[in-house]
Design a protein around this motif. Structure first.
Motif, short mmCIF file in Angstrom:
data_model
loop_
_atom_site.label_atom_id
_atom_site.label_comp_id
_atom_site.label_asym_id
_atom_site.label_seq_id
_atom_site.Cartn_x
_atom_site.Cartn_y
_atom_site.Cartn_z
N THR A 167 -8.02 73.18 -1.54
CA THR A 167 -6.60 74.37 -2.14
C THR A 167 -4.89 74.07 -2.17
OG1 THR A 167 -8.32 75.47 -0.94
CG2 THR A 167 -6.89 76.80 -1.53
N PHE A 168 -3.96 73.87 -3.77
CA PHE A 168 -3.22 73.27 -4.01
C PHE A 168 -2.92 74.94 -3.40
CE2 PHE A 168 -5.47 69.94 -5.56
CZ PHE A 168 -4.93 69.25 -5.46
N ILE A 169 -1.22 74.51 -2.74
CA ILE A 169 -1.18 77.01 -2.36
C ILE A 169 0.71 75.72 -3.12
CG2 ILE A 169 0.65 78.19 -1.03
CD1 ILE A 169 -2.42 76.01 1.29
N ASP A 173 -10.80 71.03 3.36
CA ASP A 173 -12.02 72.01 3.85
C ASP A 173 -13.37 70.99 3.41
OD1 ASP A 173 -13.34 72.55 5.76
OD2 ASP A 173 -13.96 74.62 4.98
N TYR A 174 -14.34 70.06 3.68
CA TYR A 174 -15.35 70.25 3.79
C TYR A 174 -16.69 70.39 4.05
CZ TYR A 174 -14.50 65.93 6.94
OH TYR A 174 -14.51 65.80 8.38
N MET A 209 -4.70 68.34 9.02
CA MET A 209 -2.94 68.21 9.37
C MET A 209 -2.59 69.54 8.94
SD MET A 209 -2.45 64.38 6.73
CE MET A 209 -0.49 64.88 6.91
N THR A 210 -1.54 69.69 9.08
CA THR A 210 -1.02 71.01 8.87
C THR A 210 -0.65 71.20 7.64
OG1 THR A 210 1.29 70.31 9.77
CG2 THR A 210 0.55 71.28 11.33
N LEU A 211 -0.11 71.84 6.70
CA LEU A 211 0.46 72.45 5.64
C LEU A 211 1.84 71.47 5.23
CD1 LEU A 211 -0.81 75.52 4.57
CD2 LEU A 211 -2.08 73.76 4.49
N ASP A 212 2.92 71.54 6.17
CA ASP A 212 3.57 71.04 5.95
C ASP A 212 3.90 69.58 6.22
OD1 ASP A 212 5.48 73.60 5.50
OD2 ASP A 212 5.68 73.75 7.62
#
Length: 195
Positions: free
Chosen positions: A184-186, A87-88, A131-134
């Motif tokens: 954000t790293f998940i 996010d920015y 982009m999606t997380l996957d």
């Protein structure tokens, strides 16, 4: 003997017999044991060093910034995969932007700092945000980590190159602007198993 005495004797004999029969049903061996059991959940603890990856001023079109950081698994459970949410926010000081500043910041994920020409994945901040997380995991983290993921106690270095793309056109609208990037790293656990 009178009938009353015979009747009383009979009742007492019957009561004594019932008491003996009832008492006899509890005359067996037994053994008891108490167990103490615990269910303790593990922890996922993903850390990033350093926490501020990029903090640069006075960029101009054509500039590049290379930063490396380390993802660490400080938990008690293996991490199967890591995803990244981007996010920015653009601060347009003159209010004259007709384009998204994030479309002009190219991001190259590199294999390591020694081989800066080995690009894992290349995109812009604007595309990365959508982009999606996957998809991020598939294009960036899976090539970097492979099937092993991030086991307990391990770490993995990532190198990122940010390019303020010089598109050979008028980019004056971005003068004085800034872009505040939040990554954000998940961490995602490995699948459960029989213990």
């Amino acid at each position: 003997m009178s009938i009353k005495k015979k009747f009383s004797m009979g009742v007492m004999s019957a009561a004594l017999g019932l008491t003996l029969i009832g008492g006899g049903t509890y005359a067996y061996f037994s053994s008891t044991v108490v167990t103490n059991n615990t269910f303790a959940a593990g922890t996922l603890d993903l850390s990033v060093e350093p926490t501020a990856i990029v903090n640069v001023e006075n960029l101009q079109p054509g500039d590049s910034i290379i930063r490396d950081f380390e993802l660490q698994n400080n938990g008690t459970l293996d991490i199967e995969r890591v995803t990244l949410d981007t996010d920015y926010r653009v601060i347009d000081v003159n209010g004259d932007n007709t384009e998204d500043f994030g479309e002009h910041i190219q991001v190259e994920f590199l294999y390591n700092a020694d081989n800066l020409d080995e690009v894992i994945y290349e995109t812009t901040l604007a595309e990365l945000k959508d982009m999606t997380l996957d998809a991020v995991n598939e294009h960036i983290f899976y090539p970097a980590f492979g099937e092993k993921g991030l086991p307990v106690g391990s770490s993995n270095d990532l190198v990122v190159k940010f390019n303020f793309v010089d598109n050979s056109a008028d980019q004056n609208q971005f003068q004085g602007d800034s872009l505040q990037l939040e990554w954000t790293f998940i961490a995602h656990q490995v699948p459960g198993s029989d213990k």
